[in-house]
Design an enzyme around this catalytic site. Structure first.
Site, PDB file in Angstrom:
ATOM      1  N   ASP A  99      24.933  16.738  33.697  1.00 39.50           N
ATOM      2  CA  ASP A  99      24.344  15.532  33.104  1.00 39.50           C
ATOM      3  C   ASP A  99      22.943  15.776  32.535  1.00 39.50           C
ATOM      4  OD1 ASP A  99      26.621  14.109  34.050  1.00 39.50           O
ATOM      5  OD2 ASP A  99      25.674  13.851  36.005  1.00 39.50           O
TER       6      ASP A  99
ATOM      7  N   GLU B 163      30.639   6.426  28.739  1.00 38.15           N
ATOM      8  CA  GLU B 163      29.428   6.544  29.570  1.00 38.15           C
ATOM      9  C   GLU B 163      28.395   7.409  28.876  1.00 38.15           C
ATOM     10  OE1 GLU B 163      31.178   8.043  33.136  1.00 38.15           O
ATOM     11  OE2 GLU B 163      31.726   9.950  32.261  1.00 38.15           O
TER      12      GLU B 163
END
Ligand code: 6LW
Length: 519
Positions: free
Chosen positions: A33, A188
């Site tokens: 991430d 997302e």
């Protein structure tokens, strides 16, 4: 002579163009991430950290390729409550931004009150207390518009957004759904960039596994409607020609314009090897981007990336390689090391015996999602030797100390020196979900032992030594049983040093040194 010089330069140019310019991943091992920001010609990157403490590793670079860990954003308990956070929980995807002289790190603690951000004017001097935001979902970011307004984004079934007061974290408007992606599951990791009068909204879709991808849409109004790029996805390895690419699951991108005006994106991916099981976690990759005449971005030509990259880069400024050996002779542990959950710091000492890390055992064992006495570093290479020397003279009956290759409280292989009924033994064991087994127990007389985990392409080998020269093979275990596909979770493998006990008897072990040697 003239011909010779021309030929020489032609060949030289050819060699330069075809020479590898950098290696992916740029951050190997469990660094998922990623998000990146730039301040002048300094680059800062953050990654998610789940149940590990301190939270959110912060790396610095001058060239986007060579990175150095300069600390952690969430480094004190008041910023990060990891109570009972396992390897699916804790700190999720962060975003880092720099705006009007202030750094913002925006993330979610799914084991606490959800979305929040912290700020800093100098990351080396620390970050603020959390400012909590009352908007659900995960993968938050703050977008700073040119008109002075700021917006808070996160995902739900849709990407939702509201205007935010930066000082208080209060939402100034209702949260509105702005885009749901192109139909892939789990829209997302939203990031907005403003360019040439458009708001570009970038998402991850497909989930963070083999079907992962990056999609993009744009609008002239920040609230939409957003028009999807007809060429979506702009990054994915879910294509036939990527079937054999060692990098899979690419997605979750953040764009950055470098100080020389070139565009780049960082994103996560994983390397499952030939068994389809990845053990190094989701790693951080880098790819060049261009903006085409139709106003849409293209990542590395066709949305495919490679381990060996051949493209012009910023002038590279390599960082010094990390020391192989830690002699535990510094006043504090270096940035390589992480604890589990919120550590009980009174159980760790670098001062009570000079040049040693003393780990004091408690009854919180490696089976727990609380905080055992444990420090770990990421496994960053498929092949490595991790060795430690320890003095186990102060173990008590029912206690142990050792080294573990650890995915979670339920999945690990452990090589320890164990004391029972006044006798010591070297014990190799595995914990694989509901399969918990002692593989081997070898009695020894010595207190000073050397324990080694060797990472090989498909398995781990475990060794011990009593003289530091001759290592005795204790056993081998298959690495794929610790992989994300088998064990689950959002993290990757780490190598841990630990002590534990079945009573609060004051047992401890002194670790003299630890070496991590990639091969
Ligand atoms: C991350 C989100 C995700 O926040 O997993 O599957 C979460 N997708 O983007 C943890 O990495």
């Amino acid at each position: 002579m003239k011909h010779f010089i021309i030929t020489f330069f032609a060949i030289f140019n050819l060699l330069c163009v075809s020479a590898q310019t950098y290696q992916n991943p740029i951050l190997p091992g469990f660094y998922p991430d990623p998000s990146v920001c730039r301040v002048g010609d300094d680059y800062y990157m953050v990654n998610s950290s789940f149940q590990f403490f301190p939270g959110v590793p912060l790396h610095h670079s001058k060239d986007l390729i060579n990175w150095e860990c300069i600390g952690y954003v969430l480094d004190r308990p008041s910023q990060i409550n990891l109570d009972k956070a396992g390897y699916w929980n804790g700190i999720y995807a962060p975003t880092i931004r720099h705006h009007n002289g202030v750094f913002y790190m925006i993330t979610t603690n799914v084991s606490d009150k959800g979305n929040f951000y912290v700020t800093s004017t100098n990351p080396l001097e620390g970050w603020s207390e959390p400012i909590w935001v009352n908007q659900g979902g995960i993968d938050p970011e703050i977008f700073f518009d040119e008109d002075g307004k700021s917006y808070f984004l996160s995902n739900g079934d849709y990407i939702q957004m509201a205007e935010i007061d930066l000082q208080t974290g209060e939402l100034l408007t209702e949260s509105r759904n702005i885009w749901g992606g192109t139909g892939g599951r789990y829209p997302e990791a939203p990031h907005i960039y403003k360019k040439d009068g458009y708001y570009y909204l970038v998402l991850a879709e497909g989930g963070t596994e083999f079907g992962h991808k990056v999609t993009i849409a744009r609008s002239r109004d920040i609230y939409g409607p957003y028009e999807a790029n007809p060429a979506n996805p702009i990054l994915t390895h879910q294509k036939r020609w990527s079937e054999t690419n060692p990098i899979q699951g690419v997605g979750h991108a953040d764009f950055i314009q470098a100080h020389d005006s070139s565009w780049w994106c960082v994103f996560l991916g994983f390397r499952p090897g030939t068994t389809g099981h990845h053990i190094l976690g989701r790693e951080t990759f880098l790819a060049p981007m261009t903006w085409e005449k139709n106003g849409w971005p293209v990542i590395n030509g066709d949305g495919t990336v490679y381990e060996q990259m051949y493209c012009p880069t910023l002038p590279q400024q390599p960082k010094a390689a990390l020391a192989v050996r830690d002699n535990f002779d510094t006043p504090t542990l270096n940035h390589t090391w992480n604890y589990l959950s919120n550590p009980h710091m009174e159980r760790y000492s670098l001062t009570e015996r000079k040049g040693h890390l003393r780990l004091k055992a408690s009854t919180i064992t490696l089976d727990s999602v609380a905080s055992p006495t444990f420090i770990s570093r990421r496994q960053q290479h498929f092949e490595f030797d991790a060795t430690t020397a320890l003095d186990a003279a102060h173990l008590t009956n029912g206690s142990q100390a050792g080294i573990t290759i650890y995915m979670s409280n339920n999945y690990r292989y452990t090589l320890a020196i164990v004391q029972e009924n006044g006798e010591k033994s070297i014990r190799l064991s595995y914990n694989l979900g509901m399969l918990n087994h002692v593989e081997k127990n070898i009695n020894i007389k010595q207190n000073k032992v050397y324990l080694r985990i060797e990472g090989a392409p498909y398995n781990y080998n475990f060794y011990y030594s009593t003289n530091g020269k001759d290592y005795i093979h204790v056993g081998s275990m298959d690495s794929k049983f610790l992989s994300s596909e088998t064990a689950g979770g959002f993290t990757g493998l780490v190598i841990g040093l630990f002590t534990q006990s079945n009573s609060e008897s004051g047992a401890y072990a002194d670790f003299d040194w630890f070496e991590y040697q990639p091969k």
